[in-house]
Design an enzyme around this catalytic site. Structure first.
Site, PDB file in Angstrom:
ATOM      1  N   GLU A  54       0.802  -1.230   0.000  1.00 35.61           N
ATOM      2  CA  GLU A  54       0.000   0.000   0.000  1.00 35.61           C
ATOM      3  C   GLU A  54       0.833   1.277   0.000  1.00 35.61           C
ATOM      4  O   GLU A  54       0.776   2.064   0.972  1.00 35.61           O
ATOM      5  CB  GLU A  54      -0.968  -0.009   1.185  1.00 35.61           C
ATOM      6  CG  GLU A  54      -1.900  -1.200   1.228  1.00 35.61           C
ATOM      7  CD  GLU A  54      -3.011  -1.067   2.277  1.00 35.61           C
ATOM      8  OE1 GLU A  54      -3.040  -0.046   2.992  1.00 35.61           O
ATOM      9  OE2 GLU A  54      -3.864  -1.980   2.352  1.00 35.61           O
ATOM     10  N   GLU A  66      -5.108  -8.778   1.237  1.00 36.88           N
ATOM     11  CA  GLU A  66      -5.759  -8.387   2.494  1.00 36.88           C
ATOM     12  C   GLU A  66      -7.238  -8.159   2.246  1.00 36.88           C
ATOM     13  O   GLU A  66      -7.622  -7.531   1.258  1.00 36.88           O
ATOM     14  CB  GLU A  66      -5.214  -7.069   3.070  1.00 36.88           C
ATOM     15  CG  GLU A  66      -3.889  -7.155   3.750  1.00 36.88           C
ATOM     16  CD  GLU A  66      -3.429  -5.812   4.318  1.00 36.88           C
ATOM     17  OE1 GLU A  66      -4.286  -4.990   4.708  1.00 36.88           O
ATOM     18  OE2 GLU A  66      -2.213  -5.600   4.342  1.00 36.88           O
TER      19      GLU A  66
HETATM   20  C1  FCB Z   1      -4.410  -1.965   5.603  1.00 38.97           C
HETATM   21  C2  FCB Z   1      -2.996  -2.221   6.081  1.00 38.97           C
HETATM   22  C3  FCB Z   1      -2.891  -3.219   7.191  1.00 38.97           C
HETATM   23  C4  FCB Z   1      -4.054  -3.142   8.167  1.00 38.97           C
HETATM   24  C5  FCB Z   1      -5.365  -3.064   7.459  1.00 38.97           C
HETATM   25  C6  FCB Z   1      -6.568  -3.000   8.367  1.00 38.97           C
HETATM   26  O1  FCB Z   1      -4.476  -0.705   5.033  1.00 38.97           O
HETATM   27  O2  FCB Z   1      -2.191  -2.687   5.018  1.00 38.97           O
HETATM   28  O3  FCB Z   1      -1.641  -3.051   7.782  1.00 38.97           O
HETATM   29  O4  FCB Z   1      -3.858  -2.131   9.078  1.00 38.97           O
HETATM   30  O5  FCB Z   1      -5.393  -1.979   6.590  1.00 38.97           O
END
Ligand code: FCB
Length: 456
Positions: free
Chosen positions: A162, A359
């Site tokens: 990110e 994620e």
């Molecule tokens: C993302 C991050 C991760 C975590 C999630 C909830 O943006 O990559 O580290 O904090 O959100």
């Protein structure tokens, strides 16, 4: 609802969020240690200690993953453990990751390391951080050092997690470390992070020629509040440019989008791009990691936050009108369906690109029942709905190869501190006791069944 036979199921964490032990074995401070020390920066005054004390409890955490039947463990390495001060290599720091990887391999869990999940050495921040072009070259050195030591047992490397957050939350709105609120710095940081990705990918492949290399982006579908408003559509184009295409296009097409170059011209984007940078950034990637939490609905009508330091450089007056949707404990809309469209768009706009959801997950205010059990049926419903959206994309032809739940453990949720719990496994921070939630056994079943078998 079954996923393709070779679909990879996993869980994710990141170094600063779970490890704790911030001064152990030669680790030096990162920008997050410095940020946490700032009054009011992090909820509750929380810091990177103790986190989930994973640095000391790693073997038990790996055993937990083995017991759940986790296929892939996505974790990150802490740059300040490996190269304190961005200088000399710290062998003790690398030893920890070697032990972690060996434990995973013994447990039959595939390691999926990310080199940078936001914890820049503070020493590098003091030399300009991501606003300094040199930081991209230091990242390549760090990548080479890591891959030299661990590349014989890891097949897949991710350069960055990110970069949008590192650049625009870190240097634009200041919500994240290093907490700077300078729009031009945010734009320079975005470019240097992209350059770091390209240089890092080359360094990885120079060290281990067969390595697979990718990057993880947080991508958001962007919709408009008023489809009849040309101003809303323009704001949506800008936000899509700033959030998604400013990273996707240089990485996957070797070129910044023209409209983003124009939008960010007043903030110096063209000035930081050197000849040849886009070619370096556009080096082939073997996969794209997609982090999906929600979509965005934008409006050109300003609201109370307009004009405050913003992550939306050049679009500071964009607002995000409230929608009548259920919310997570982070206050985020629960909005699974747009994930299908996002994956389809990636498949169409950037063809022949293997995708992984690196994620997806949710914080809810979990309650421990009298029997010690955590019946997080809301989390189960959340994951179920997102898996259905992902599956619909696969049915439509998208080459989606895996899904990694965020997160294995409750952990340090950045500016929100320990208050937000995303884990499949509850962590009692006072005792470091781990308690798998109902979602953990549910997800174990999903992994074992390769989908939502019998639950249509
Ligand atoms: C993302 C991050 C991760 C975590 C999630 C909830 O943006 O990559 O580290 O904090 O959100």
């Amino acid at each position: 609802m079954t996923f393709p036979a070779d679909f990879r199921w996993g869980v994710a964490t990141a170094a600063f969020q779970v490890e704790g032990a911030t001064t152990a074995d030669g680790r030096t401070p990162s920008i997050w240690d410095a940020f946490c020390a700032r009054e009011g920066a992090v909820a509750g005054g929380d810091t990177g200690d103790p986190a989930a004390d994973h640095y000391h409890r790693m073997p038990a955490d790996v055993a937990l993953m083995r017991d759940l039947g986790v296929g892939v463990y996505r974790f990150s390495l802490a740059w300040p453990r490996v190269r304190p001060d961005g200088g000399e290599i710290n062998a003790a720091g690398l030893d920890f990751y070697e032990r972690l990887i060996d434990n995973l391999l013994d447990a039959g869990v595939t390691p999926w390391p990310t080199l940078y999940h936001w914890d820049l050495p503070q020493a590098l921040e003091e030399r300009g951080g991501w606003t300094a072009r040199d930081t991209a070259y230091r990242f390549a050195d760090y990548a080479a050092a890591v891959v030299e030591r661990l590349g014989d047992r890891v097949g897949t490397w991710t350069t960055l997690n990110e970069p949008w957050c590192s650049a625009f939350l870190g240097y634009g709105s200041g919500r994240h470390a290093p907490g700077r609120t300078e729009p031009r710095a945010a734009v320079a940081a975005a470019h240097h992070l992209l350059l770091a990705h390209g240089l890092g990918a080359a360094a990885i492949r120079d060290t281990v020629p067969g390595a697979e290399v990718g990057v993880t982006l947080n991508l958001f579908p962007v919709g408009v509040a008023d489809p009849g408003s040309a101003a809303d559509w323009d704001v949506a184009r800008r936000v899509d440019g700033l959030q998604n295409r400013v990273f996707l296009d240089p990485v996957l097409r070797g070129r910044y989008p023209d409209d983003v170059l124009t939008d960010l011209e007043p903030y110096g984007l063209r000035d930081v791009i050197h000849d040849g940078d886009e070619r370096i950034i556009g080096t082939t990637v073997d996969f794209l990691g997609v982090n999906y939490y929600r979509d965005l609905l934008v409006s050109a009508v300003p609201d109370a936050r307009s004009g405050l330091p913003s992550e939306w450089v050049g679009a500071e007056h964009v607002s995000f009108p409230e929608r009548d949707l259920p919310k997570t404990d982070s206050g985020w809309d629960i909005s699974p369906e747009p994930l299908t469209g996002l994956l389809l768009r990636l498949h169409t706009d950037y063809p022949r690109l293997p995708l992984y959801i690196t994620e997806n997950g949710v914080a809810f205010p979990d309650e421990i029942g009298a029997d010690g059990h955590i019946a997080d049926t809301d989390r189960i419903a959340f994951v179920d709905a997102h898996l259905r959206a992902a599956h619909a994309a696969i049915e439509a032809g998208v080459d989606l190869r895996g899904y990694f739940y965020w997160s294995l453990l409750d952990n340090f949720e950045w500016a929100e501190g320990y208050a937000k719990r995303f884990g499949l496994v509850h962590v009692d921070y006072a005792t470091q006791r781990r308690t798998p939630k109902a979602s953990a056994s549910w997800y174990a079943r999903v992994m074992a069944d390769n989908g939502l078998a019998g639950r249509e």
